[in-house]
Write a protein that holds these residues in place. Structure first.
Motif, PDB file in Angstrom:
ATOM      1  N   ALA A 288       0.852  -1.196   0.000  1.00  0.00           N
ATOM      2  CA  ALA A 288       0.000   0.000   0.000  1.00  0.00           C
ATOM      3  C   ALA A 288       0.885   1.242   0.000  1.00  0.00           C
ATOM      4  O   ALA A 288       1.683   1.436   0.909  1.00  0.00           O
ATOM      5  N   PHE A 289       0.736   2.061  -1.048  1.00  0.00           N
ATOM      6  CA  PHE A 289       1.456   3.333  -1.170  1.00  0.00           C
ATOM      7  C   PHE A 289       0.467   4.467  -0.996  1.00  0.00           C
ATOM      8  O   PHE A 289      -0.582   4.474  -1.621  1.00  0.00           O
ATOM      9  N   GLY A 290       0.820   5.444  -0.185  1.00  0.00           N
ATOM     10  CA  GLY A 290      -0.059   6.584   0.031  1.00  0.00           C
ATOM     11  C   GLY A 290       0.557   7.875  -0.465  1.00  0.00           C
ATOM     12  O   GLY A 290       1.733   8.132  -0.257  1.00  0.00           O
ATOM     13  N   THR A 291      -0.264   8.680  -1.151  1.00  0.00           N
ATOM     14  CA  THR A 291       0.147  10.022  -1.576  1.00  0.00           C
ATOM     15  C   THR A 291      -0.948  10.996  -1.190  1.00  0.00           C
ATOM     16  O   THR A 291      -2.132  10.690  -1.276  1.00  0.00           O
ATOM     17  N   VAL A 292      -0.519  12.182  -0.753  1.00  0.00           N
ATOM     18  CA  VAL A 292      -1.445  13.207  -0.282  1.00  0.00           C
ATOM     19  C   VAL A 292      -1.654  14.236  -1.369  1.00  0.00           C
ATOM     20  O   VAL A 292      -0.710  14.645  -2.046  1.00  0.00           O
ATOM     21  N   GLY A 293      -2.905  14.661  -1.525  1.00  0.00           N
ATOM     22  CA  GLY A 293      -3.201  15.719  -2.490  1.00  0.00           C
ATOM     23  C   GLY A 293      -4.628  16.194  -2.383  1.00  0.00           C
ATOM     24  O   GLY A 293      -5.542  15.399  -2.201  1.00  0.00           O
ATOM     25  N   ASP A 294      -4.837  17.503  -2.489  1.00  0.00           N
ATOM     26  CA  ASP A 294      -6.165  18.129  -2.514  1.00  0.00           C
ATOM     27  C   ASP A 294      -7.073  17.704  -1.362  1.00  0.00           C
ATOM     28  O   ASP A 294      -8.248  17.426  -1.556  1.00  0.00           O
ATOM     29  N   GLY A 295      -6.526  17.621  -0.158  1.00  0.00           N
ATOM     30  CA  GLY A 295      -7.340  17.298   1.004  1.00  0.00           C
ATOM     31  C   GLY A 295      -7.734  15.838   1.096  1.00  0.00           C
ATOM     32  O   GLY A 295      -8.607  15.486   1.883  1.00  0.00           O
TER      33      GLY A 295
END
Length: 132
Positions: A110-117
């Motif tokens: 599982a890879f997580g990326t943050v963007g736009d809330g």
């Protein structure tokens, strides 16, 4: 003097041992099927990632490319929480390796990326372990 087992007890023992052997063989074949005959099209279930109760899954899509298929979950944290905090809570920054279960022993990446809330998490079986 030595006591001998009754014929009924012997039959019950043989049947029980046969059932245990059949269960072990069936499980071994299931694991072999998953490991050897798995292909790029296999996609982990969304339930592989344990989500907190206050998180909303705003999108759940499956996509395939040259490296295999993956499931992309777009997660919206509850008000007052940030996507960064959610990523830290889940452990998906940069990668979380979720061990397999008894029925599916394959490891889910599982890879997580943050963007736009929102937090976008990609789940797959084919990624190698992240090394910084």
């Amino acid at each position: 003097m030595r006591a001998t087992a009754s014929p009924r007890r012997t039959v019950v023992l043989i049947v029980a041992l046969s059932l245990i052997a059949a269960a072990i063989l069936a499980y071994g074949l299931r694991v072999a099927w998953l490991m050897v005959l798995a292909d790029e099209g296999d996609v982990p279930p969304a339930s592989a990632l344990a989500l907190p109760a206050d998180v909303t899954v705003s999108s759940d899509t499956i996509g395939c490319g040259s490296g295999g298929c993956s499931r992309t979950l777009t997660l919206t944290p509850v008000d007052g929480n940030t996507p960064e905090a959610l990523a830290n809570e889940l452990g998906t920054t940069p990668q979380l390796l979720i061990p397999g279960t008894f029925f599916d022993p394959r490891t889910v990446s599982a890879f997580g990326t943050v963007g736009d809330g929102e937090l976008v998490v990609v789940l797959d079986y084919s990624s190698t372990e992240y090394v910084p």
